[in-house]
Design a protein around this motif. Structure first.
Motif, PDB file in Angstrom:
ATOM      1  N   GLU A 458       0.833  -1.213   0.000  1.00  0.00           N
ATOM      2  CA  GLU A 458       0.000   0.000   0.000  1.00  0.00           C
ATOM      3  C   GLU A 458       0.864   1.258   0.000  1.00  0.00           C
ATOM      4  N   ASN A 484      -6.063  -1.716   1.033  1.00  0.00           N
ATOM      5  CA  ASN A 484      -6.902  -0.556   1.364  1.00  0.00           C
ATOM      6  C   ASN A 484      -6.380   0.674   0.617  1.00  0.00           C
ATOM      7  N   VAL A 485      -6.428   0.594  -0.706  1.00  0.00           N
ATOM      8  CA  VAL A 485      -6.042   1.730  -1.553  1.00  0.00           C
ATOM      9  C   VAL A 485      -7.077   1.862  -2.658  1.00  0.00           C
ATOM     10  N   GLU A 486      -7.216   3.068  -3.187  1.00  0.00           N
ATOM     11  CA  GLU A 486      -8.220   3.297  -4.230  1.00  0.00           C
ATOM     12  C   GLU A 486      -7.751   2.784  -5.586  1.00  0.00           C
ATOM     13  N   ASN A 487      -6.491   3.067  -5.923  1.00  0.00           N
ATOM     14  CA  ASN A 487      -5.958   2.688  -7.232  1.00  0.00           C
ATOM     15  C   ASN A 487      -5.458   1.246  -7.207  1.00  0.00           C
ATOM     16  N   LYS A 488      -6.385   0.317  -7.287  1.00  0.00           N
ATOM     17  CA  LYS A 488      -6.019  -1.096  -7.308  1.00  0.00           C
ATOM     18  C   LYS A 488      -6.874  -1.816  -8.346  1.00  0.00           C
ATOM     19  N   GLY A 518      -0.279   3.218  -8.478  1.00  0.00           N
ATOM     20  CA  GLY A 518      -1.260   2.253  -8.008  1.00  0.00           C
ATOM     21  C   GLY A 518      -0.713   0.842  -8.035  1.00  0.00           C
ATOM     22  N   GLU A 756     -16.483   0.888 -13.732  1.00  0.00           N
ATOM     23  CA  GLU A 756     -15.172   1.133 -13.129  1.00  0.00           C
ATOM     24  C   GLU A 756     -14.079   0.276 -13.754  1.00  0.00           C
TER      25      GLU A 756
END
Length: 781
Positions: A458, A484-488, A518, A756
């Motif tokens: 992360e 727990n990251v947005e860009n995954k 990411g 998405e």
């Protein structure tokens, strides 16, 4: 009764005579293009085989069957009234005037045998019949039409009195097999007969396309032009392959130093086949060779692509189903001077199944490239090694090239297949990218004796492009959910074809974007497939050949950008997934031991190309690791080679579908949620209605649309999913279009957000205990 005797049930009403004339045109083209692949006598045997191979189709049963399909108002008196049919190849051998042929052409008994056997087996069918049935067919279903057929046919030496007893003396498979030189000649003649026959039936007008493109350049000239422009010169590995194009070669070379172009220089203006392990890689190489828009493209047009989904690649090019079907037919019949393909399209011939001869008959005058041989399973490696020996014996050439060549493969070639270094093939010193520990290096490795570090992944993903590779889909899904990251994003094999294509394009674009940040969590499908370039790798431990392939996705086209004190390759050894089925456990243990030995007490080290070769040999070289000779991996290769050797004197024992080339059985499935959605929206019903009244091209179009929603699920790797697959074919539910494609429903959750462009893919149903365990873990985290 003009044009009474038809060759097949298409609506062009092609007669046996017309089909034969088309075949003779292709025969002359092939002979003109490659005059030296057969002797003059052998060419004559092939020509006579072409002329006579279909004359058995003049029988009433065969013709009436065609008339019914064409809805013709014709019916010939039929002794068996359509309920019994002797294959036309068998009948053809009874109808030839062998004495006249022997007298006019001066054939020896062996050449008459070659002629009769090629015709008898050209469309082999397992039909049990006795002499009385054969005699009655010849007397009542064939003889009444011979004189009329001879007037229409005009070109054959056909007996007025067909005689099965006389013909039987000309057919002797056992004698043929025992005489190896004669059998090799039979393989050439029958294989070319089949290829010419199939090509004419498919409406193909060029059996061998020119190796030159519209600019009158061959593929090697394209490479030379590209690499010598502006005063540049060929790389050492490219120059070596160019100078030694007349030899069999096993080449070890680092990734990224021009092996692909070197292989094309080795093939030159001759007929070539370039094989790779994965379809995605094949698609990329094909576009790179054929295309003109990208920087590294060669703009070489006469190249073909051939794998289980090549039709869709052709469809992307021209958007025409008719053209795509024709281009795929050309590829499957080897018309192109260069074909990019999978090994199973070529090396299945080692099983000597019915109709296998077309492949070795083509490879005998071709050059075959095997890229990344170490990536295959033991049984496939056995097929490749054995097949290369057979290709070499027939006159073809091979090039094996890889960054990580296991030395035991050399040992097998030399000791088990009697192919000695310098006699049967060249084995030059490895061509390695120049590097040493004092220079900037691409890979600084750190071995972690614990599980994947989620927190570190992360943290790294905030400022870099991070690639996470694990060994199984289940583990990939687990890691993806824990991040727990947005860009995954997540990429593995259990997405539908449509969604996987979306993800593959997305990861390629992400890789090319200099500003992207990411993390992508993937499985080994990216090891040697997608041309991606990331900053940092976090990976589960695996076998060293796979490990080095994974490293090849990091700083692929750049110098090292991190501090020399900061590792960019992180390898984790605890709770490794897939051991024992996805990952060979013995080779894994050898690999881990060799890596620990190299890294020493610190567990970290900059890795040069020479280091990689040393580590590989500490795993696969029996002098450095004698235990490899006792491993199940090595024994499995030897056992399968022994099996292949045992069936060589028993051709035609297997049908093509029975050959165990790929040791993985799989199901084609559609997730139940997608199936229900298609059904509820009325799309399924619309497809079914169109399918029922569609012609063959439209049916192909409908099936292609259906296949976008499917997933190939392996029995070996995905046992958890099998209990959830509905084994009742969908035709029982009135879904014939699905049934024709062999699709089954899988009652497992499927997750993908099309807006998405991300999701988990197909998930296996987990037990209550597993669910509680995951909930506990999440609460702790």
């Amino acid at each position: 009764m003009g044009n009474l005797f038809l060759a097949k049930s298409d609506f062009n009403h092609v007669t046996i005579y017309q089909h034969t004339v088309e075949m003779l045109k292709l025969f002359e083209e092939l002979k003109s293009a490659f005059p030296d692949i057969l002797t003059q006598k052998e060419w004559e045997v092939l020509r006579l085989a072409i002329i006579h191979h279909d004359i058995g189709k003049i029988n009433a049963t065969f013709q009436n069957k065609i008339y019914v399909r064409l809805k013709e108002n014709i019916s010939l008196p039929d002794t068996f009234d359509g309920v019994f049919e002797i294959p036309h190849g068998y009948l053809s051998t009874c109808m030839i005037d062998y004495e006249r042929i022997q007298k006019e052409y001066g054939f020896l008994p062996e050449e008459i045998l070659l002629l009769a056997m090629s015709i008898y087996y050209h469309h082999y069918r397992k039909v049990n019949y006795d002499d009385n049935q054969l005699k009655k067919t010849l007397e009542e279903n064939v003889r009444p039409y011979i004189s009329e057929f001879k007037r229409e046919f005009r070109i054959g030496l056909i007996s007025d009195e067909p005689d099965f007893e006389h013909a039987n003396t000309k057919v002797n498979l056992e004698y043929l097999v025992k005489n190896k030189n004669l059998y090799n000649t039979y393989v050439k003649i029958k294989g070319l007969l089949n290829r010419i026959d199939y090509s004419a039936s498919a409406g193909i007008t060029e059996i061998e396309k020119s190796p030159f493109d519209s600019y009158n350049e061959s593929v090697d000239q394209k490479v030379l032009k590209k690499y010598t422009a502006n005063g540049n010169s060929l790389a050492d590995v490219q120059w070596y392959l160019y100078k030694n194009r007349d030899k069999n070669i096993i080449l070890i070379a680092s990734t990224g130093i021009g092996k692909t172009e070197g292989a094309l220089l080795w093939i030159g203006p001759q007929k070539g086949f370039y094989t790779l392990p994965l379809r995605v890689t094949i698609n990329a190489i094909y576009k790179r060779i054929k295309g003109s828009s990208e920087k590294n493209s060669l703009n070489y047009s006469p190249v073909a692509i051939l794998h289980s989904d090549s039709f869709n690649e052709y469809l992307k090019e021209n958007d025409s189903y008719e053209s795509s079907i024709y281009m795929e037919s050309e590829a499957r019949l080897f018309t192109a001077p260069l074909t990019i393909t999978t090994v199973d399209q070529l090396f299945r011939f080692v099983f000597r199944y019915h109709g296998y001869e077309m492949i070795p008959a083509t490879l005998m005058y071709s050059k075959v490239v095997i890229d990344e041989i170490q990536m295959y399973s033991p049984t496939i490696i056995a097929c490749i090694l054995y097949g290369l020996r057979e290709i070499s014996r027939l006159g073809g050439k091979f090039l094996i090239m890889t960054a990580t060549m296991p030395k035991i493969f050399i040992k097998i070639l030399e000791e088990k297949l009697n192919m000695k270094v310098s006699e049967a093939f060249e084995l030059p010193q490895p061509f390695l990218r120049e590097s040493n520990r004092s220079d900037k290096s691409k890979h600084f490795v750190k071995l972690h004796e614990h599980e994947l570090d989620i927190e570190q992944i992360e943290k790294d993903s905030l400022n870099h492009k991070i690639l996470v590779i694990v060994n199984t889909v289940t583990k990939a899904q687990e890691i993806y959910q824990r991040l727990n990251v947005e860009n995954k994003w997540l990429l593995h094999s259990l997405f539908t074809r449509e969604h996987r294509s979306v993800l593959e394009n997305k990861i390629l674009n992400f890789s090319k974007d200099e500003n992207a940040k990411g993390v992508w969590v993937t499985t080994q499908i990216v090891e040697a497939s997608l041309d991606i370039d990331f900053d940092i790798l976090h990976t589960e431990m695996c076998t060293v050949d796979s490990l080095f392939q994974r490293m090849g996705r990091i700083l692929r086209g750049r110098d090292r950008f991190l501090s020399e004190h900061t590792p960019n390759i992180h390898i984790y050894t605890e709770n490794v997934s897939g051991l024992g089925h996805v990952i060979n456990k013995e080779i894994y243990e050898f690999s881990l031991k060799a890596l620990r030995k190299f890294l020493g007490p610190s567990g970290q080290q900059i890795l040069t190309e020479e280091d990689k070769q040393n580590i590989i040999q500490n795993v696969y070289d029996p002098d450095l690791n004698p235990q490899i000779l006792e491993s199940k991996y090595y024994r499995e290769i030897l056992d399968y080679i022994g099996y292949l050797q045992s069936i060589q004197n028993r051709p035609y024992q297997l049908e093509k579908y029975e050959t165990k080339f790929r040791d993985i059985i799989s199901d084609l499935i559609i997730p139940k949620s997608i199936y229900i959605e298609l059904d509820n929206t009325g799309i399924l019903q619309q497809m079914e209605e169109q399918f029922q009244r569609a012609d063959s091209i439209k049916k192909r179009q409908i099936l292609d649309e259906i296949l976008k929603h499917t997933i190939q699920v392996s029995h070996f790797y995905d046992r958890e999913l099998l209990s959830n697959i509905n084994n009742v074919l969908l035709k029982e539910a009135g879904k014939r279009a699905f049934a024709d494609a062999g699709i089954k429903i899988c009652d497992c959750p499927y997750d993908f957000n099309e807006k998405e462009e991300k999701g988990l893919g197909l998930l296996r149903k987990i037990s209550r205990e597993e669910k509680n365990k995951m909930q506990t873990m999440n609460s702790i985290l």
